[in-house]
Design a protein around this motif. Structure first.
Motif, short mmCIF file in Angstrom:
data_model
loop_
_atom_site.label_atom_id
_atom_site.label_comp_id
_atom_site.label_asym_id
_atom_site.label_seq_id
_atom_site.Cartn_x
_atom_site.Cartn_y
_atom_site.Cartn_z
N ARG A 27 0.83 -1.21 0.00
CA ARG A 27 0.00 0.00 0.00
C ARG A 27 0.86 1.25 0.00
O ARG A 27 0.59 2.21 -0.73
CB ARG A 27 -0.93 0.00 1.20
N ILE A 30 2.54 1.64 -3.50
CA ILE A 30 1.59 2.10 -4.51
C ILE A 30 1.27 3.58 -4.29
O ILE A 30 1.18 4.37 -5.24
CB ILE A 30 0.32 1.24 -4.49
N PHE A 31 1.12 3.99 -3.04
CA PHE A 31 0.87 5.40 -2.73
C PHE A 31 2.03 6.27 -3.21
O PHE A 31 1.83 7.32 -3.83
CB PHE A 31 0.64 5.56 -1.22
N VAL A 33 4.27 5.57 -5.54
CA VAL A 33 4.30 5.55 -7.01
C VAL A 33 3.25 6.50 -7.57
O VAL A 33 3.50 7.23 -8.53
CB VAL A 33 4.12 4.12 -7.54
N GLY A 34 2.08 6.52 -6.96
CA GLY A 34 1.03 7.45 -7.39
C GLY A 34 1.47 8.89 -7.23
O GLY A 34 1.27 9.73 -8.13
N LEU A 35 2.08 9.21 -6.10
CA LEU A 35 2.59 10.57 -5.88
C LEU A 35 3.67 10.93 -6.90
O LEU A 35 3.72 12.06 -7.40
CB LEU A 35 3.14 10.72 -4.47
N LEU A 37 3.96 9.74 -9.96
CA LEU A 37 3.32 9.96 -11.26
C LEU A 37 2.67 11.35 -11.31
O LEU A 37 2.75 12.04 -12.33
CB LEU A 37 2.29 8.87 -11.53
N ILE A 38 2.03 11.75 -10.22
CA ILE A 38 1.43 13.09 -10.17
C ILE A 38 2.51 14.15 -10.27
O ILE A 38 2.34 15.16 -10.99
CB ILE A 38 0.59 13.25 -8.88
N SER A 41 3.80 14.32 -13.90
CA SER A 41 2.79 14.96 -14.75
C SER A 41 2.77 16.46 -14.51
O SER A 41 2.70 17.25 -15.46
CB SER A 41 1.43 14.35 -14.46
#
Length: 109
Positions: A27, A30-31, A33-35, A37-38, A41
């Motif tokens: 968890r 994944i959190f 990795v999400g940060l 990616l944001i 971007s």
């Protein structure tokens, strides 16, 4: 092996992803990795905006230079000497007698 060596060896093997508490670790990963990616971007969008601002500033400088050139041409065209020259080319000459003031009087009935 010492405890530190076992910890480092276990981390390098990826045992923190396969042991019984792996769900909690996944968890967090994944959190993160999400940060990431944001963040990537967002930085790409900021770069695009910087490029757009640079292009607009370049266009603004070009238009300002064109405005100044056009103003200079207009001022030259409005000069009395250029107006006299153009009038002479068309066959118009300046008057030899000065203009006279016309006075209008009204009769009161």
């Amino acid at each position: 092996m010492s405890k530190i060596k076992k910890s480092v060896y276990g981390f390098l093997r990826g045992s923190f992803l396969t042991d019984e508490s792996a769900f909690k670790n996944w968890r967090i990963i994944i959190f993160i990795v999400g940060l990431l990616l944001i963040m990537i971007s967002s930085s790409h969008k900021a770069d695009i905006k910087v490029i757009k601002i640079s292009e607009l500033n370049k266009l603004k400088r070009e238009l300002r230079a064109e405005y100044v050139d056009t103003g200079t041409i207009l001022m030259r065209m409005k000069m009395e000497s250029s107006v006299r020259k153009k009038a002479k080319d068309r066959g118009l000459m300046p008057s030899k007698t000065p203009p006279k003031k016309i006075k209008v009087t009204y009769k009161n009935d």
